[in-house]
Design an enzyme around this catalytic site. Structure first.
Site, PDB file in Angstrom:
ATOM      1  N   ASN A  30      35.975 -15.572 -58.049  1.00  0.00           N
ATOM      2  CA  ASN A  30      35.352 -14.315 -58.418  1.00  0.00           C
ATOM      3  C   ASN A  30      33.959 -14.271 -57.822  1.00  0.00           C
ATOM      4  OD1 ASN A  30      33.533 -12.513 -60.147  1.00  0.00           O
ATOM      5  ND2 ASN A  30      35.555 -11.976 -60.943  1.00  0.00           N
TER       6      ASN A  30
ATOM      7  N   SER B 276      38.825  -9.775 -59.421  1.00  0.00           N
ATOM      8  CA  SER B 276      37.787  -8.846 -59.839  1.00  0.00           C
ATOM      9  C   SER B 276      38.007  -8.499 -61.305  1.00  0.00           C
ATOM     10  CB  SER B 276      37.811  -7.572 -58.989  1.00  0.00           C
ATOM     11  OG  SER B 276      36.766  -6.690 -59.372  1.00  0.00           O
ATOM     12  N   GLU B 277      36.923  -8.481 -62.097  1.00  0.00           N
ATOM     13  CA  GLU B 277      37.073  -8.310 -63.543  1.00  0.00           C
ATOM     14  C   GLU B 277      37.507  -6.924 -63.968  1.00  0.00           C
ATOM     15  OE1 GLU B 277      32.464  -8.784 -63.079  1.00  0.00           O
ATOM     16  OE2 GLU B 277      34.253  -9.430 -62.003  1.00  0.00           O
ATOM     17  N   ASN B 278      37.556  -5.964 -63.035  1.00  0.00           N
ATOM     18  CA  ASN B 278      38.095  -4.661 -63.410  1.00  0.00           C
ATOM     19  C   ASN B 278      39.617  -4.619 -63.267  1.00  0.00           C
ATOM     20  OD1 ASN B 278      37.731  -4.748 -60.569  1.00  0.00           O
ATOM     21  ND2 ASN B 278      37.844  -2.522 -60.432  1.00  0.00           N
TER      22      ASN B 278
END
Length: 224
Positions: A27, A50-52
């Site tokens: 990440n 990706s944290e989304n």
């Protein structure tokens, strides 16, 4: 400080890319860390998270081919590699908190000699706080790498005995890459592993608030 000795941040990204393991899940934080993806060689297979809610991001799209519905957590347009996946951001955070991310590269306002990280808020009222997923990444990733300039624009050191800004997480940073040096965080504080050519030890110490130790096999920082 020796004139012209500092690396540009793309060179720092190239140096970090050499330390990203083949086959890892990575990440990259918003801002400067995104440069690392462009520097990892084709000889490595790296899966970007990706944290989304994306796993398997590819390179940035060519100008004019951007998809406004395909963006990373920093709202930058991205592409998706074959086998890539979309999912709810809750699942993305579960991956982070569950220890499934091998490496995270984060920016920093400050790093302490004990590995504390401050990267979401300052005392600048013109710079609104924004933590995003940094706290989850800092405590959940197996290895935390920091990419930052060694000092602020006015020359204030970012590597400190203790952070003065609100912490993102305590004792989490493994290694720091700056435009002057590569430093490991050890039980005894910062250990300098590499320095840019022409920089003297006392010059680096002068740009650092924390006390530095220097590795016996200290090397020249060559971004490659």
């Amino acid at each position: 400080m020796t004139a012209g000795v500092r690396l540009d941040m793309r060179a720092v990204a190239r140096r970090i890319a050499r330390d990203v393991p083949d086959g890892s899940y990575v990440n990259l934080g918003i801002g400067l860390p995104t440069l690392v993806a462009d520097c990892v060689g084709a000889d490595k297979e790296v899966v970007y998270h990706s944290e989304n809610g994306i796993l398997g991001m590819g390179p940035a799209p060519a100008p004019g081919t951007e998809d406004p519905e395909l963006i990373n957590a920093g709202k930058q347009p991205v592409t998706l590699l074959p086998g890539g996946a979309f999912f709810h951001h809750t699942d993305a955070f579960l991956m982070m908190r569950g220890g499934h991310v091998d490496v995270t590269v984060l920016g920093a306002f400050q790093v302490s000699e004990t590995g504390d990280l401050a990267n979401w808020a300052t005392d600048d009222v013109g710079h609104p706080p924004a933590v995003g997923g940094a706290m989850d990444l800092a405590v959940g990733a197996r290895r935390v790498l920091v990419m930052t300039t060694h000092t602020t624009r006015d020359g204030t050191p970012k590597l400190l005995p203790r952070c003065t800004y609100p912490l993102t997480a305590a004792r989490v940073v493994d290694r720091v890459y700056t435009d002057l040096a590569v430093l490991d965080v050890t039980t005894d504080g910062f250990l300098v592993r590499e320095m840019v050519p022409g920089l003297e030890r006392d010059e680096l110490q002068g740009a650092t608030a924390a006390r530095l130790a220097f590795a016996d096999d200290l090397m020249v920082l060559d971004p490659g």
